[in-house]
Scaffold this motif. Sequence first.
Motif, PDB file in Angstrom:
ATOM      1  N   PRO A   1      -3.629  -0.654  -7.425  1.00 19.58           N
ATOM      2  CA  PRO A   1      -2.977  -1.514  -6.424  1.00 19.58           C
ATOM      3  C   PRO A   1      -1.482  -1.693  -6.674  1.00 19.58           C
ATOM      4  O   PRO A   1      -1.036  -1.797  -7.817  1.00 19.58           O
ATOM      5  N   TYR A   2      -0.738  -1.729  -5.585  1.00 26.78           N
ATOM      6  CA  TYR A   2       0.700  -1.975  -5.672  1.00 26.78           C
ATOM      7  C   TYR A   2       0.935  -3.442  -6.010  1.00 26.78           C
ATOM      8  O   TYR A   2       0.341  -4.343  -5.407  1.00 26.78           O
TER       9      TYR A   2
ATOM     10  N   GLY B   1       5.147  -1.157  -6.536  1.00 26.34           N
ATOM     11  CA  GLY B   1       4.420   0.056  -6.862  1.00 26.34           C
ATOM     12  C   GLY B   1       3.310  -0.222  -7.857  1.00 26.34           C
ATOM     13  O   GLY B   1       3.128  -1.350  -8.314  1.00 26.34           O
ATOM     14  N   PRO B   2       2.550   0.794  -8.221  1.00 25.26           N
ATOM     15  CA  PRO B   2       1.440   0.635  -9.164  1.00 25.26           C
ATOM     16  C   PRO B   2       1.930   0.541 -10.600  1.00 25.26           C
ATOM     17  O   PRO B   2       3.028   1.014 -10.925  1.00 25.26           O
ATOM     18  N   ILE B   3       1.128  -0.033 -11.465  1.00 24.42           N
ATOM     19  CA  ILE B   3       1.517  -0.252 -12.861  1.00 24.42           C
ATOM     20  C   ILE B   3       1.780   1.073 -13.580  1.00 24.42           C
ATOM     21  O   ILE B   3       2.615   1.137 -14.491  1.00 24.42           O
ATOM     22  N   GLU B   4       1.121   2.163 -13.160  1.00 21.66           N
ATOM     23  CA  GLU B   4       1.328   3.432 -13.856  1.00 21.66           C
ATOM     24  C   GLU B   4       2.745   3.978 -13.668  1.00 21.66           C
ATOM     25  O   GLU B   4       3.178   4.865 -14.407  1.00 21.66           O
TER      26      GLU B   4
ATOM     27  N   SER C   1      -6.573  -2.323   1.882  1.00 21.14           N
ATOM     28  CA  SER C   1      -7.463  -1.740   0.874  1.00 21.14           C
ATOM     29  C   SER C   1      -7.181  -2.411  -0.463  1.00 21.14           C
ATOM     30  O   SER C   1      -6.109  -2.234  -1.037  1.00 21.14           O
ATOM     31  N   ALA C   2      -8.143  -3.169  -0.954  1.00 19.46           N
ATOM     32  CA  ALA C   2      -7.922  -3.944  -2.183  1.00 19.46           C
ATOM     33  C   ALA C   2      -8.009  -3.104  -3.442  1.00 19.46           C
ATOM     34  O   ALA C   2      -7.556  -3.538  -4.504  1.00 19.46           O
TER      35      ALA C   2
ATOM     36  N   THR D   1      -1.063  -6.390  -3.551  1.00 15.43           N
ATOM     37  CA  THR D   1      -0.570  -6.136  -2.199  1.00 15.43           C
ATOM     38  C   THR D   1      -1.377  -5.050  -1.487  1.00 15.43           C
ATOM     39  O   THR D   1      -1.165  -4.789  -0.318  1.00 15.43           O
ATOM     40  N   GLY D   2      -2.297  -4.419  -2.228  1.00 17.34           N
ATOM     41  CA  GLY D   2      -3.123  -3.374  -1.643  1.00 17.34           C
ATOM     42  C   GLY D   2      -2.974  -2.054  -2.373  1.00 17.34           C
ATOM     43  O   GLY D   2      -1.957  -1.796  -3.019  1.00 17.34           O
ATOM     44  N   ALA D   3      -4.009  -1.237  -2.298  1.00 16.29           N
ATOM     45  CA  ALA D   3      -3.972   0.113  -2.867  1.00 16.29           C
ATOM     46  C   ALA D   3      -3.656   1.108  -1.752  1.00 16.29           C
ATOM     47  O   ALA D   3      -4.087   0.925  -0.612  1.00 16.29           O
ATOM     48  N   PHE D   4      -2.921   2.143  -2.088  1.00 16.80           N
ATOM     49  CA  PHE D   4      -2.464   3.107  -1.095  1.00 16.80           C
ATOM     50  C   PHE D   4      -2.772   4.534  -1.558  1.00 16.80           C
ATOM     51  O   PHE D   4      -2.893   4.797  -2.750  1.00 16.80           O
TER      52      PHE D   4
END
Length: 347
Positions: free
Chosen positions: A156-157, A217-220, A118-119, A239-242
């Motif tokens: 996204p991670y 991990g995500p930027i947040e 998942s982009a 690397t993809g969104a989770f």
Amino acid sequence: MSKARTALCAIALAASAGFSAVPALANDYPAMSLRMAHPLPQSWPGVEWDLWWAEQVEERSGRKIDIEIFWSGQLGGLLEIKNLVSSGAVDIGVFAQAVHASEMPLTSIAAGLLNRVSADPATAQELARATYAAGPVKAELEGLNLMPLKWTVTSPYRFTCNKPIETMADLEGMRIRAVGGAYVPIWMEAYGSVPTRVQAPEIREGLQRGTLDCNFGPIEWVPFFDLQEVAPYLSDINTGAFTTFQLYVPHDTFMGWPQEVRDLMTEVAAEAMQKDLEALNGVEAKAMETFRAAGGQVVELADMEAFVAKSPDMIQVWVDSMTEQGLRADIEPLIPLQRKAAESFAR
């Protein structure tokens, strides 16, 4: 109506199939006092939508339904809450189903265990919805006495590191925090990286001391963990969104609630997830601003095409693993969902 909005509105329909769509009046709701076990602190990125869901259920029921949230693992830790919900010991529980992949092998794939599928968050959100609606997953969940109502998505991670990743070769030997079950380490090892199990509270210390080279991990998460000074290099590798944490209720409890309660909870959950999705752009931008203000740099990978070409087909890795476990027939309806989501990386 946008594609993302359409998908999220379908969540309520999928979760409450056969229920009336007519809103109930506040005085139609029974008096209920429910306890929610939450493993995270109230300040954790994204959990505000769990709180919003609980508050809206209370408000729209005319305060007939009361939901008390026990934050920071007061009723049980991250690994305990699943069993607390399944056994009915708590009415509502939030946990990361990815860490229970061995116990819920079909459901756990809805959390986006596979890298570069998942982009973007909207695709991850839709993939989760479609997975939960699949027959084998519904059967697995019912057998576990679990009913998912909502889940949290992230940007996204990416890799936030204490040294720059300028080429794919820079990943070799880098100690990267690995989360999300067995598949993330497989993907990392394809580039010669060293997947490292580090608990969330230890991320900053690991980066500072050099026992960890990158957070995954995500930027947040950067301003939340105050990583911008100890990990000033953000890779542009997507690397993809989770989906991360899921909100569950016991299946038998949910089915025993009056129709109007089930409708209310699923409808508010759909709204909460849509708000979560819509807020992400702003959350991501604010986190990036904090990162850059502290001197952080975004590092572009010079050989991105080679990196993508080397990336393992994680869907096939998952299929092979499930086949070895004798679950090939069960995952047949899920394979096309993963392949469809992976098309997001080609857009």
